[in-house]
Design an enzyme around this catalytic site. Structure first.
Site, PDB file in Angstrom:
ATOM      1  N   ASP A  78       9.613  35.019  68.994  1.00  0.00           N
ATOM      2  CA  ASP A  78       8.777  33.906  69.465  1.00  0.00           C
ATOM      3  C   ASP A  78       7.346  34.369  69.711  1.00  0.00           C
ATOM      4  OD1 ASP A  78       9.819  35.414  71.718  1.00  0.00           O
ATOM      5  OD2 ASP A  78       9.058  33.848  73.037  1.00  0.00           O
ATOM      6  N   GLU A 138      11.163  35.825  74.444  1.00  0.00           N
ATOM      7  CA  GLU A 138      10.576  36.868  75.302  1.00  0.00           C
ATOM      8  C   GLU A 138       9.330  36.363  76.011  1.00  0.00           C
ATOM      9  OE1 GLU A 138       7.766  39.936  76.476  1.00  0.00           O
ATOM     10  OE2 GLU A 138       7.485  38.465  74.888  1.00  0.00           O
TER      11      GLU A 138
END
Length: 200
Positions: A78, A138
């Protein structure tokens, strides 16, 4: 080195903005599918973990010959928002020895490096398993890493460190089966990734 850069550029082209940071953003689904296909094509057994719908994490496993220690590479797919990026955030450019694009440093360069390193390690016929975790989320809550940790207990984990330059050589197994392989280091500064491949 070109295989790492090519993989990095492919990953940068994928919009994987974290939807917890930007409501309605695409999230990690496409990036996870890409990583799964890449690993599967190279002989990894691929498992998809998605306790939170639309937030998949991928784990690729290359089984060792048996009796050795396992090593997991862990990195997130991400990114933060592409809004306000100077230029096309999803069109990777190489300039002045750097790859530019959203997520190139944090942490798609690390993901590309670990995938290539894991594949090279797996080709060595090691005793221990090699695992690659491409995890979701994350940038916000680390739900992907938490989910993966509930399913796997490797002997060691390499979690790429961004915003820092480092050289890392990993030694696996006993002296009769020692493997030194380089990790491409990343330096995440304003969306850039500085890459350097160190030879053992």
């Amino acid at each position: 080195m070109s295989d790492v850069i090519d993989l990095l550029r492919d990953l940068v082209r994928i919009n994987s903005v974290n939807p917890d940071l930007v409501p309605g953003a695409k999230g990690e689904t496409e990036a996870a599918a890409y990583c799964a296909a890449w690993l599967s094509a190279r002989g990894f057994e691929v498992k998809r973990h998605e306790e939170t719908p639309g937030r998949p994490s991928i784990v690729g496993i290359a089984k060792g010959t048996g009796g050795g220690r396992s090593l997991m590479f862990d990195g997130h797919t991400d990114t933060v928002t592409i809004a306000g990026y100077d230029g096309d955030a999803l069109e990777p450019k190489i300039a002045e020895g750097r790859v530019w694009g959203r997520g190139s440093g944090d942490m798609k360069a690390g993901v590309a490096a670990m995938m290539v390193a894991a594949h090279r390690a797996a080709q060595r016929g090691l005793k221990g398993d090699i695992l690659v975790a491409c995890v979701a989320d994350e940038e916000n809550g680390s739900l992907g890493s938490e989910e993966v940790a509930r399913h796997y207990r490797p002997d060691a984990v390499i979690d790429d460190v961004v915003n820092r330059t480092f050289d890392l050589f990993v030694h696996l197994g006993a002296t009769d089966e020692q493997l030194d392989f380089p990790i491409v280091y990343t330096s995440a500064i304003k969306g850039t990734a500085t890459l350097d491949l160190k030879q053992p």
